[in-house]
Motif scaffolding. Structure first.
Motif, short mmCIF file in Angstrom:
data_model
loop_
_atom_site.label_atom_id
_atom_site.label_comp_id
_atom_site.label_asym_id
_atom_site.label_seq_id
_atom_site.Cartn_x
_atom_site.Cartn_y
_atom_site.Cartn_z
N LEU A 1 0.85 -1.19 0.00
CA LEU A 1 0.00 0.00 0.00
C LEU A 1 0.88 1.25 0.00
O LEU A 1 1.99 1.22 0.54
CB LEU A 1 -0.89 0.02 1.25
N PRO A 2 0.36 2.34 -0.62
CA PRO A 2 1.14 3.57 -0.57
C PRO A 2 1.36 4.06 0.85
O PRO A 2 0.56 3.75 1.74
CB PRO A 2 0.28 4.57 -1.36
N GLY A 3 2.44 4.80 1.05
CA GLY A 3 2.78 5.27 2.39
C GLY A 3 1.85 6.34 2.89
O GLY A 3 0.87 6.71 2.23
N SER B 1 -2.84 9.54 -4.43
CA SER B 1 -3.36 9.99 -5.73
C SER B 1 -4.62 9.18 -6.05
O SER B 1 -4.87 8.14 -5.41
CB SER B 1 -2.30 9.72 -6.80
N PRO B 2 -5.44 9.63 -7.06
CA PRO B 2 -6.68 8.89 -7.38
C PRO B 2 -6.41 7.43 -7.68
O PRO B 2 -7.18 6.57 -7.24
CB PRO B 2 -7.19 9.62 -8.62
N GLY C 1 -7.92 3.98 -5.67
CA GLY C 1 -8.54 2.76 -6.22
C GLY C 1 -7.95 1.53 -5.56
O GLY C 1 -8.68 0.62 -5.13
N LEU C 2 -6.64 1.54 -5.44
CA LEU C 2 -5.94 0.43 -4.81
C LEU C 2 -6.40 0.24 -3.36
O LEU C 2 -6.70 -0.88 -2.90
CB LEU C 2 -4.44 0.73 -4.84
N ILE C 3 -6.50 1.36 -2.66
CA ILE C 3 -6.88 1.30 -1.24
C ILE C 3 -8.31 0.75 -1.09
O ILE C 3 -8.58 -0.10 -0.25
CB ILE C 3 -6.77 2.70 -0.61
N ILE C 4 -9.20 1.21 -1.98
CA ILE C 4 -10.60 0.75 -1.89
C ILE C 4 -10.66 -0.75 -2.17
O ILE C 4 -11.34 -1.50 -1.46
CB ILE C 4 -11.49 1.56 -2.87
N PHE C 5 -9.92 -1.21 -3.20
CA PHE C 5 -9.88 -2.64 -3.49
C PHE C 5 -9.37 -3.42 -2.27
O PHE C 5 -9.92 -4.46 -1.90
CB PHE C 5 -8.96 -2.89 -4.69
#
Lengths: 330, 248
Positions: free
Chosen positions: A41-43, A48-49, A53-57
């Motif tokens: 996951l990003p720090g 960014s948008p 998306g990654l976080i929601i997934f």
């Protein structure tokens, strides 16, 4: 005891369905996705948008994994506990990393131990006042409620009209309104009660009605045959009440009355509006003195510490009561 | 019949009872002599229980008079508790006090109505428990007793007041069949001891054996009465015959 054994047996004999193997397959797959998510996951910071998306997934995968893990009856209890705790930890991590919560600022305002230095004695004196106020009001309301319910059970029409009027009236007035009226308005009629007396009187007025209703339902729950048997033996109506009906009714009524007493103890906080230095009022004073909301949290904690065991006790009593009623029911 | 022949223990005169518009008792008169066992039978809804309950005013009779051993129960100024202390009552549903043990159930009224001290009441209570065969259950709570045992404790509780007369309101109807016998045995021994008894019951064997007199009620009146032999062998009324043919 028995039901446990039964449930265990049923669990053991039920053949695994195709859907169950689906579970068994999906659980590690989704679990892997979640594990990867935690690593990649990003720090911390504004994502960014695309990262959103990654976080929601990732969040959805976590929820799916937790649902699978928690709905699986075949897994042992500790596994469900672990799954729930894990899911919560992961969601907490996401919230901590990507929300714009100001943790430091919040800690400084609401959880600042520095602020509480030298303030505890004041808070504790407030606690003392809260407890005495609650104790006096509790004793008064239980006694008045009991007497009202007993008188009411003798079904004198004139007396009951008054009792019902009293109960309906004070049950429908908000406690805070009653307290303010008694403290600020009664002096104009020459009845000047101090904050303490006003607090006790208004709490007792409101809660005696609740207890009267509780005791009435307890008395009415006693089987008619009990009274008939007692009267047929030659006991007076009063002795029948004292020796036969009340000992049984009080057992029925203990759980709801304990519950009401929790409400009463919380209700003492209302007395802060009439300048009674109870717990909440003391907390507010310290808040003003230290210009910090931390004392409010301290007060909240104290209410929790006092009331949580109380509430547990109500539940235990209720369960014991149900068993007793079941064993004496015909 | 008892030894002291001819002494009236219970007398009911023209008892009428309405529940609102429902005319339940339509003028019932009867006499029970000392030591006599009177059985009251009849179809359900005939007013047997109501009649019995009117005699100690658990139900208030609408009109009529009741005398127990010469005391006028229905007198408006009578001390009802004093009268009821002389009347033992046994209910269909036992009505033991569930918060008290068997012996406490029995001791309660002698202590609080008769003014006995704990020791005297204990003595009397244990004596009665012995009589009903439940000494070992003295300190047991009612919910731990079988129906038959509960009813025997209830009988002991009534007897502890040393009543002049005992009323039984369907004492065995709520019992499992295997427990009926133990209760009837206690009642038989009471009858042998000369207790005056009025029994609402459908236990025909018991009635045939123990009862001196039978009242058959239907529709709120006594349609027929007499000794068991008379009533069972030669019923004069068609309604009696119909009823008996159903239960015998």
């Amino acid at each position: 005891m028995h039901s446990h054994v039964g449930a265990g047996k049923r669990k053991a004999t039920r053949a695994p369905t195709a859907w169950y193997w689906c579970y068994e397959f999906l659980l590690p797959v989704v679990g892997l996705i979640v594990a990867f998510g935690i690593l990649f996951l990003p720090g911390k910071g504004q994502p960014s948008p695309g990262q959103w998306g990654l976080i929601i997934f990732f969040v959805l995968s976590t929820l799916a994994w937790a649902t699978l893990a928690l709905t699986d009856h075949r897994k042992p209890k500790w596994f469900s506990g672990l799954a729930a705790a894990g899911a919560m930890a992961v969601l907490g991590l996401v919230f901590y990393r990507y929300s714009n919560a100001r943790w430091e600022a919040m800690g400084e305002s609401f959880f600042n131990r520095q602020v509480m230095k030298g303030a505890w004695s004041m808070i504790l004196s407030g606690l003392g006042n809260t407890l005495t106020l609650a104790a006096y009001s509790a004793v008064a309301s239980i006694l008045i409620g009991l007497v009202l319910a007993v008188i009411r059970s003798f079904r004198n029409r004139i007396l009951n009209t008054f009792i019902i009027a009293y109960i309906d009236f004070f049950r429908s007035i908000p406690l805070i309104v009653l307290m303010v009226v008694i403290y600020y308005a009664l002096p104009f009629l020459g009845i000047a009660l101090g904050p303490y007396a006003s607090g006790v009187v208004s709490l007792s007025l409101v809660y005696s009605c609740m207890e009267a209703e509780a005791f009435r339902s307890g008395i009415e729950s006693i089987h008619r045959g009990q009274v008939e048997a007692a009267r047929a033996l030659g006991l007076t109506a009063f002795k029948t009440m004292r020796l036969i009906v009340l000992p049984q009714a009080i057992r029925v009524v203990i759980p709801p009355v304990t519950g009401d007493m929790v409400g009463l103890l919380k209700g003492t906080a209302v007395a802060s509006v009439i300048a009674l230095p109870e717990l909440l009022k003391r907390g507010q004073e310290v808040m003003v003195w230290k210009s910090s909301p931390t004392p409010l949290i301290a007060v909240t904690l104290i209410y929790l510490i006092i009331l949580l065991p109380f509430i547990r006790m109500t539940m235990v009593l209720e369960r014991r009561m149900k068993r007793w009623v079941k064993s004496t029911a015909r | 019949m008892g030894e002291e022949h001819g002494q009236v223990m219970v007398e009911a005169i023209e008892i009428q009872k309405y529940f609102k518009d429902l005319h339940v008792l339509r003028g019932i008169s009867t006499k029970v002599m000392r030591g006599q066992v009177v059985a009251i039978i009849g179809p359900s809804g005939s007013g047997k229980s109501t009649f019995l309950r009117c005699l100690n005013r658990l139900e208030e009779p609408t009109s009529g008079e009741v005398f127990i051993d010469g005391m006028e129960v229905t007198h408006p100024r009578v001390d009802l508790n004093k009268v009821r202390a002389e009347i033992g009552m046994v209910f269909q549903s036992f009505n033991l006090f569930p918060h008290l043990t068997a012996i406490e159930n029995i001791k309660l009224a002698p202590m609080h109505v008769r003014g006995l001290n704990d020791k005297e009441a204990m003595e009397r209570g244990m004596g009665l428990l012995k009589k009903v065969g439940l000494v070992d259950k003295a300190h047991t709570f009612p919910d731990q007793l079988s129906g038959g045992q509960q009813q025997r404790v209830a009988i002991a509780r009534a007897l502890a007041m040393q009543p002049k007369v005992m009323f039984f309101d369907e004492p065995t109807s709520a019992l499992d069949p295997e427990m009926i016998g133990e209760v009837l045995d206690v009642m038989k021994s009471m009858a042998r001891d000369g207790m005056t008894m009025m029994v609402v019951s459908h236990e025909m064997g018991f009635i045939r054996e123990v009862a001196d007199h039978i009242l058959i009620m239907d529709g709120g009146i006594i349609i027929e009465e007499g000794t068991p032999a008379q009533v069972f062998e030669h019923p004069t009324q068609q309604r009696t015959q119909n009823f008996l043919s159903k239960i015998l």
